[in-house]
Design an enzyme around this catalytic site. Structure first.
Site, PDB file in Angstrom:
ATOM      1  N   LYS A  68       0.964  -0.674  -0.550  1.00 34.87           N
ATOM      2  CA  LYS A  68      -0.361   0.227  -0.230  1.00 34.87           C
ATOM      3  C   LYS A  68       1.033   1.462   0.323  1.00 34.87           C
ATOM      4  O   LYS A  68       0.635   2.232  -0.890  1.00 34.87           O
ATOM      5  CB  LYS A  68      -0.601   0.087   1.126  1.00 34.87           C
ATOM      6  N   ARG A 138      -3.892   2.681   8.655  1.00 33.38           N
ATOM      7  CA  ARG A 138      -3.927   2.176   7.304  1.00 33.38           C
ATOM      8  C   ARG A 138      -1.928   0.612   7.829  1.00 33.38           C
ATOM      9  O   ARG A 138      -0.921   0.933   7.653  1.00 33.38           O
ATOM     10  CB  ARG A 138      -4.211   1.830   6.213  1.00 33.38           C
ATOM     11  N   GLY A 147      -6.978 -10.885   7.831  1.00 31.70           N
ATOM     12  CA  GLY A 147      -6.710 -10.876   8.973  1.00 31.70           C
ATOM     13  C   GLY A 147      -5.760 -10.003   9.330  1.00 31.70           C
ATOM     14  O   GLY A 147      -5.475 -10.182  11.248  1.00 31.70           O
ATOM     15  N   MET A 149      -4.771  -5.848  10.629  1.00 29.93           N
ATOM     16  CA  MET A 149      -5.701  -4.699  11.273  1.00 29.93           C
ATOM     17  C   MET A 149      -6.325  -3.871  11.018  1.00 29.93           C
ATOM     18  O   MET A 149      -6.278  -3.484   9.340  1.00 29.93           O
ATOM     19  CB  MET A 149      -4.287  -3.743  12.029  1.00 29.93           C
ATOM     20  N   ARG A 390      -3.255  -0.974  -6.303  1.00 32.86           N
ATOM     21  CA  ARG A 390      -2.441  -2.298  -6.288  1.00 32.86           C
ATOM     22  C   ARG A 390      -2.533  -3.408  -7.655  1.00 32.86           C
ATOM     23  O   ARG A 390      -4.127  -3.316  -7.892  1.00 32.86           O
ATOM     24  CB  ARG A 390      -2.598  -3.428  -5.093  1.00 32.86           C
ATOM     25  N   HIS A 508     -15.906  -9.064   1.300  1.00 29.68           N
ATOM     26  CA  HIS A 508     -14.776  -9.821   1.623  1.00 29.68           C
ATOM     27  C   HIS A 508     -14.737 -11.461   0.704  1.00 29.68           C
ATOM     28  O   HIS A 508     -13.958 -11.960  -0.147  1.00 29.68           O
ATOM     29  CB  HIS A 508     -15.140  -9.966   2.765  1.00 29.68           C
ATOM     30  N   SER A 832      15.050 -41.370 -13.413  1.00 29.57           N
ATOM     31  CA  SER A 832      14.108 -40.778 -13.333  1.00 29.57           C
ATOM     32  C   SER A 832      14.266 -40.364 -11.684  1.00 29.57           C
ATOM     33  O   SER A 832      14.266 -40.973 -11.257  1.00 29.57           O
ATOM     34  CB  SER A 832      13.183 -41.736 -13.835  1.00 29.57           C
ATOM     35  N   CYS A 899       9.787 -37.897 -11.398  1.00 34.26           N
ATOM     36  CA  CYS A 899       8.574 -38.697 -11.930  1.00 34.26           C
ATOM     37  C   CYS A 899       7.281 -38.553 -10.693  1.00 34.26           C
ATOM     38  O   CYS A 899       6.474 -39.179 -10.013  1.00 34.26           O
ATOM     39  CB  CYS A 899       8.403 -40.012 -12.493  1.00 34.26           C
ATOM     40  N   TYR A 919      13.093 -33.452 -18.183  1.00 35.41           N
ATOM     41  CA  TYR A 919      11.191 -33.008 -18.058  1.00 35.41           C
ATOM     42  C   TYR A 919      10.611 -33.365 -16.827  1.00 35.41           C
ATOM     43  O   TYR A 919      11.732 -34.200 -16.070  1.00 35.41           O
ATOM     44  CB  TYR A 919      11.344 -34.417 -19.024  1.00 35.41           C
TER      45      TYR A 919
END
Ligand code: ADP
Ligand code: MG
Ligand code: MG
Length: 945
Positions: A68, A138, A147, A149, A390, A508, A832, A899, A919
């Site tokens: 912020k 803030r 969660g 303040m 944001r 929310h 692998s 894998c 891979y």
């Protein structure tokens, strides 16, 4: 320290306050005198950063200033109208927790300089009896975090300053509305006067409700409360605080300010914040910043208001101005769901000038941040102020459309577009939608806002706790609430979907749904929720907890009962070849994204598949081979299991060979099917791995039934089951140890592979089997098995008169195997990494038994993430890295893959890119996720990093 910038002030007609106007320049910096700073002198750490006429920070300083604060500074820099303020850095939070909840000694004087700067820019004084400065306090972590303040507005008011504000503005109703809000917010978030477990309502709201009924005999809107009502509310609120918190409400503005700052830092360690951090893997060390900002007022009358908006639609991605506002309101009203807000488009009529300004801001934001912004604004007497921006949270569908559209608009390049799609959300796009034919059969009982796209059907539960319990029982759950709050987070996580009766697109529920990819319909006003009775009444019909309901979060509809779902357009197009689906925008955008991924990626993606169908699906999703076929899965189907059991129970080699001969045709057919489905892509086939007792019947009845079928005395079966019992099967007689004990098993499997290969090759399809020997710890183990494989290959090639191309390699899943990879690579043509077993053996932790302690370990942050879901890069990862280096030193062209379960996990995939694997392999429906993650890894990290 950041370069200091100052800018010219264009003052507002009524109240002088900073408007960050005009481009930044050295000249203006020289022209405007910055406020003298007391504490942050030479060599001293700066704890307070200004924004406004003088802006110390910027958008890139999120770690220090929080999201912020950094973006408030950035908006000042690009000339957007932001009320001035200052940010207390996250380092203060760190200091606070490292120093027994105390502050750096210089903080207070730096804050005094900050307040002085605000006073200078606004012409108001903190605590003044003529023209009082009010501020908001803030919280602001790097990413906005539920969660933490809640924001406190109008701080600085007391019984004297409120009168000053009333006189100064000539608007006592406004002044007392501010005071009422302040006492309520401060009492709640700083002094902790909150709903007790035995209460149904917030105590302040209960006071408001009581007063409305006492004086007006009905639920009037807050805006209709009189000055006298508001004064009475303040009085009652203070009494409530005194009663509940046992202390007087603080009247000194500085006491108020310090209390609020302490509450922000304190909230970093509250339960809700910690739950959230765990879910999203946010390190505790980051800390939060605190922003103190001069107030602007959206509640001065009908020419003012407050709102939140997105520069594009964050639910479906459409390029439209999207958001909502409330007239005559302060910011928190919009999100709190106290009143239902109106869409921003309505502002066009109500306040055309302000709307035009917001449109301009919308364009400026996207041009500057080059991403969709979620922003908060307040209009004071027709004048627009920016309070936050944001990058907007978005659904997977919106992320996809934003990225493709913005690349077309040349706002971003294709690589950025790839990065803009969160890999772990991509699966949402493959989630089912409601089957239209099924929807036609059920009744639409309510309509709300489409807040989280997708289709969800579940049994309704009205509180988070019961929703979690039901989900733990295995039920599909729909969480139904009047509105949600952060306490409901656990329930929302457990639910298939969320339905709320109140709240808009910035409520929310909508926010969290967007972030977690939950199906969500909110603000379905027709839904009447009765928490006491645990029922939901819609249109005269009552539904109990446990009854089925369905919601379509793409269009905002609520249905009674359970509704069947249909595959997403992407699945329909790719897997079923549905032509109509291929024409949809969602399919085309997905296709574009996957094309970019193919261009960006270094690693390829294979799949873990045991059937031709799974293999074909994975190939449709873009897999280029099988990374793991678990042959034992094939032994469980139909009556094959009996032949398997016969083989295990055999007492002589002859008996065992006879039983194996029965299994051979099954395996051969399975392999042939897989080879055909792969159309020339390689298939890694792992030989028998699990302990044999897993195949045997364990109850007396089952043993007797088997005895009848294969004509062996039940007693012998019983005896053999007992004989195979192991104390620790995970570390027992399994993997290549079986093939070494009974080479005829490996011989049968090898023969099945090669006979299938010969058949399919003769059909004109290229076949590339890669035989993989599991659980190798010693080179000699591998050598013994390789000999068996070559022998079978020679035989089949002679019999069938074909030339087959194949490889033999091993799984690296035992630490000793990894550590001696240089020796093993002399024999193995590929590795692998079996990271499931490698994690179990490296950690000495059985995955199936970890449930009793691992969640606690995560809570305590002994492990940052579940190591069976995301590879433990610093521990197990070292074994992988060692094996890669040693293996390639022996055999430079050694093929390397993974894998384990980690092959479909985006952050693990980043790790595998760094160590340079060729891979990753994962389950078929994870293939798109893995392709995206692999492409993003290639774009963001380098091999060897
Ligand atoms: P959150 O992180 O929950 O969004 P914010 O700190 O953004 O909390 O504050 C919520 C709302 O409070 C803002 O959107 C804005 O409407 C209002 N607000 C915050 N600071 C001010 C201020 N200085 N002046 C007016 N309104 C403010
Ligand atoms: Mg906000
Ligand atoms: Mg294994």
């Amino acid at each position: 320290m950041a370069k200091k910038l100052a800018r010219k002030t264009t003052s507002h007609p009524s109240t002088p306050r900073a408007r960050a106007g005009g481009p930044a320049s050295k000249k203006t910096a020289a022209a405007t005198k910055p406020v003298a700073r007391k504490a942050a002198g030479k060599g001293q750490r700066q704890y307070v950063y200004f924004f406004g006429r003088q802006t110390d920070g910027g958008g890139s300083m999120k770690p220090l200033l929080g999201g912020k604060g950094a973006n408030l500074a950035e908006m000042c820099r690009i000339g957007l109208p932001v009320p001035p303020g200052f940010t207390i850095t996250t380092e203060v939070c760190t200091y606070y927790y490292a120093s027994k909840r105390t502050y750096p000694p210089t903080l207070r004087s730096e804050m005094e300089s900050g307040i002085a700067a605000l006073e200078q820019q606004t012409g108001k004084q903190f605590g003044d009896l003529k023209n009082p400065l009010l501020v908001s306090v803030r919280s602001g972590a790097r990413d906005s975090m539920p969660g933490m303040m809640d924001t406190i507005l109008n701080l600085g008011l007391n019984d004297q300053t409120v009168e000053a504000l009333a006189t100064k503005t000539g608007n006592p109703r406004f002044a007392w509305d501010c005071y009422r809000r302040f006492v309520q917010m401060y009492g709640d978030v700083v002094l902790g006067v909150q709903k007790r477990p035995d209460e149904d309502h917030d105590p302040f709201e209960a006071v408001i409700h009581g007063l409305k009924h006492e004086r007006h005999h009905q639920d009037i809107e807050d805006t209709r409360l009189s000055v006298d009502d508001l004064k009475e509310l303040v009085r009652r609120f203070k009494a409530l605080v005194k009663d509940r918190a046992g202390k007087q409400f603080p009247s000194s503005p500085w006491d108020q300010l310090l209390g609020a700052v302490g509450a922000v830092f304190g909230s970093w360690m509250n339960d809700r914040a910690m739950v959230y951090r765990r879910k999203y893997n946010i390190p505790t060390e980051w800390g939060t910043a605190v922003n103190v900002q001069a107030m602007v007022y959206g509640n001065t009358g009908e020419n003012s208001g407050s709102g939140v908006a997105f520069t594009r639609n964050p639910a479906n991605g459409v390029k439209e101005f999207y958001g909502e506002f409330l007239l005559n309101a302060q910011g928190e009203d919009v999100v709190a769901g106290v009143r239902t807000p109106e869409p921003v488009a309505e502002l066009k009529k109500a306040m055309p000038k302000a709307y035009a300004e917001l449109e301009r801001i919308r364009q400026t934001l996207e041009k500057h941040f080059k991403d969709v912004q979620d922003f908060e604004f307040t209009i004071e007497d027709g004048f627009v102020y920016m309070l936050q921006t944001r990058n907007g949270k978005r659904t997977a569908m919106a992320a996809l459309k934003f990225s493709v559209d913005m690349q077309k608009e040349k706002l971003i390049d294709w690589k950025t577009a790839v990065m803009r799609n969160p890999a772990d959300q991509l699966e949402q796009l493959l989630a089912p939608v409601f089957d239209l034919a099924e929807v036609a059969k059920v009744k639409v009982i309510a309509t709300g806002l489409p807040a989280g796209p997708g289709a969800a059907s579940g049994k309704i539960y009205l509180n988070a706790e019961r929703a979690v319990t039901a989900a733990d029982r295995g039920e599909k759950v729909l969480l139904v609430r009047v509105e949600t709050s952060p306490e409901d987070l656990r329930g929302m996580i457990a639910a298939e979907g969320i339905l709320t009766a109140r709240g808009g697109v910035s409520s929310h529920a909508a926010l969290v749904a967007r972030q977690m990819g939950k199906v969500c319909v909110c603000g379905a006003a027709a839904v009447d929720v009765d928490y006491q009775a645990r029922t939901v009444t819609v249109d005269g019909k009552t539904y109990k907890e446990g009854d089925w309901m369905s919601i379509d979060g793409t269009i905002g509809k609520v249905y009674a009962g359970q509704v069947k779902t249909a595959p997403s357009e992407i699945v329909a197009g790719l897997i079923d070849g549905d032509e109509a689906a291929k024409k949809t925008e969602k399919y085309r955008n997905f296709h574009q994204l996957m094309k970019w991924c193919a261009d960006a990626t270094r690693m390829s993606v294979r799949t873990n598949a045991d059937t031709p169908e799974q293999a074909a699906n994975a190939v449709a999703f873009g897999a280029v081979g099988i990374g793991l076929t678990r042959t034992e899965h094939m032994f469980f189907e139909g009556d094959r299991i009996d032949a398997m059991r016969e083989m295990i129970l055999a007492e002589t080699l002859e008996e065992r060979k006879a039983a194996l001969a029965k299994l051979l045709p099954y395996q051969r057919d399975d392999f042939a099917g897989i080879f055909r489905a792969l159309k020339g892509y390689p298939a890694t086939i792992r030989f028998l791995d699990p302990p044999l007792h897993e195949f045997l019947p364990h109850t007396k009845e089952q043993q007797e039934e088997l005895a009848g079928k294969i004509r062996i005395p039940a007693a012998r079966i019983h005896q053999r089951v007992q004989g195979l019992h192991e104390f620790n099967p995970m570390l027992g007689f399994r993997g290549c140890r079986l093939g070494i004990g009974y080479p005829e098993i490996s011989a049968m499997q090898a023969r099945a592979v090669f006979e299938a290969a010969a058949i399919v090759q003769k059909e004109g399809i290229k076949v590339r089997p890669e035989i993989m020997i599991p659980l190798v710890a010693f080179k000699k183990e591998l050598d013994l098995q390789i000999e068996v494989v070559h022998q079978a290959a020679r035989e089949v090639q002679n019999e069938q008169k074909v030339k087959l191309t194949y490889m033999v390699g091993t799984m690296i899943e035992i630490p000793r195997g990894a550590l001696t990879a240089d020796e093993i690579a002399q024999s193995a043509e590929f590795f692998s990494f079996g990271t499931n077993d490698l994690t179990q053996t490296a950690l000495g932790m059985s995955r199936d038994d970890s449930g009793s302690f691992l969640p606690h370990y995560e809570e305590l942050e002994i492990v940052k993430k579940n190591p069976f879901a995301t590879i433990d890069a610093s521990g197990v990862g070292q074994l992988v890295a060692i094996a890669v280096t040693k293996g390639r030193a022996t055999r430079p062209n050694l093929k390397l893959g993974i894998c384990g379960e980690h092959g479909g996990d985006p952050s693990s995939i980043h790790f595998f890119e760094k160590v340079g694997l060729d891979y990753v392999s994962c389950s078929p429906y994870r293939v798109p996720v893995a392709r995206l993650a692999a492409a993003q890894a290639a774009l963001s990290v380098k091999v060897g990093d």
